[in-house]
Design a protein around this motif. Structure first.
Motif, short mmCIF file in Angstrom:
data_model
loop_
_atom_site.label_atom_id
_atom_site.label_comp_id
_atom_site.label_asym_id
_atom_site.label_seq_id
_atom_site.Cartn_x
_atom_site.Cartn_y
_atom_site.Cartn_z
N ILE A 1 19.22 27.67 77.45
CA ILE A 1 18.34 27.46 76.30
C ILE A 1 16.93 27.09 76.77
CG2 ILE A 1 17.88 25.95 74.32
CD1 ILE A 1 20.98 25.78 73.98
N ALA A 2 16.85 26.28 77.83
CA ALA A 2 15.56 25.84 78.35
C ALA A 2 14.86 26.92 79.18
CB ALA A 2 15.74 24.58 79.20
N ILE B 1 16.18 18.97 75.68
CA ILE B 1 15.50 20.04 76.43
C ILE B 1 14.10 19.65 76.91
CG2 ILE B 1 14.57 22.39 76.28
CD1 ILE B 1 17.60 22.37 76.59
N MET C 1 25.12 20.88 69.87
CA MET C 1 23.95 21.73 70.07
C MET C 1 22.67 20.97 69.72
SD MET C 1 22.95 24.52 71.28
CE MET C 1 24.43 25.49 71.39
N SER C 2 22.71 20.14 68.68
CA SER C 2 21.52 19.36 68.31
C SER C 2 21.15 18.37 69.42
CB SER C 2 21.75 18.62 66.98
OG SER C 2 22.83 17.72 67.10
N ILE D 1 21.81 18.79 72.64
CA ILE D 1 21.28 19.60 73.74
C ILE D 1 19.82 19.94 73.47
CG2 ILE D 1 21.41 21.84 74.90
CD1 ILE D 1 24.48 21.70 74.48
N ARG D 2 19.54 20.43 72.26
CA ARG D 2 18.15 20.81 71.92
C ARG D 2 17.20 19.61 72.01
NH1 ARG D 2 20.61 24.21 67.66
NH2 ARG D 2 20.55 26.33 68.47
N GLU D 3 17.68 18.46 71.59
CA GLU D 3 16.86 17.24 71.65
C GLU D 3 16.54 16.86 73.09
OE1 GLU D 3 18.02 12.72 70.75
OE2 GLU D 3 18.11 14.00 68.97
N LYS E 1 24.68 25.83 79.45
CA LYS E 1 24.14 26.22 78.14
C LYS E 1 22.76 25.60 77.93
CE LYS E 1 26.90 26.26 74.68
NZ LYS E 1 27.82 25.87 73.59
N ALA E 2 22.61 24.33 78.28
CA ALA E 2 21.31 23.66 78.12
C ALA E 2 20.25 24.32 78.99
CB ALA E 2 21.45 22.19 78.48
#
Length: 128
Positions: free
Chosen positions: A91-92, A65, A58-59, A61-63, A87-88
């Protein structure tokens, strides 16, 4: 224009590019669009392979975005290939069509009727 997006390159890929032409996944995805007159680009959430081909954390993926949002702006249709890519994009906040990963390990594709219906759904999505 259409963007097909995966999670990240495999360690076994001949190239770190998204959906390298030498991969089975690329050959399968290309067949999804066979006969359609479309411009299709390929990208990944992350451009870095992971140790042992583990899924992105998850970290990670967030990085990814912010860069993902920048790269995706010129496309009017986005297809997420696999759960991690979907999922990415969720989130975006990017609208997309979620498609099962074309890996031979994904049992979804073993059911020929279900597979044919999914491919037709993908084709309908890009033609809209």
């Amino acid at each position: 224009m259409i963007l097909v997006i995966g999670s990240n390159p495999s360690n076994s890929s001949a190239s770190p590019t998204a959906f390298c032409k030498s991969t089975k996944s690329r050959a399968i995805v290309d067949r999804w669009f066979q006969g359609l007159d479309l411009i299709i680009d390929f990208d990944n959430v992350s451009h870095h392979p992971t140790p042992g081909n583990r899924p992105l954390r998850m970290s990670e993926i967030r990085e990814a975005i912010p860069g993902l949002k920048q790269r995706i702006t010129r496309y009017n249709k986005v297809i997420a290939v696999g759960k991690t890519a979907a999922k990415a994009l969720e989130i975006a906040g990017i609208d997309h069509f979620p498609a099962p990963h074309p890996s031979g390990l994904n049992r979804f594709w073993n059911d020929k009727d279900r597979a044919a219906a999914m491919i037709e759904s993908i084709r309908d999505y890009v033609r809209r």
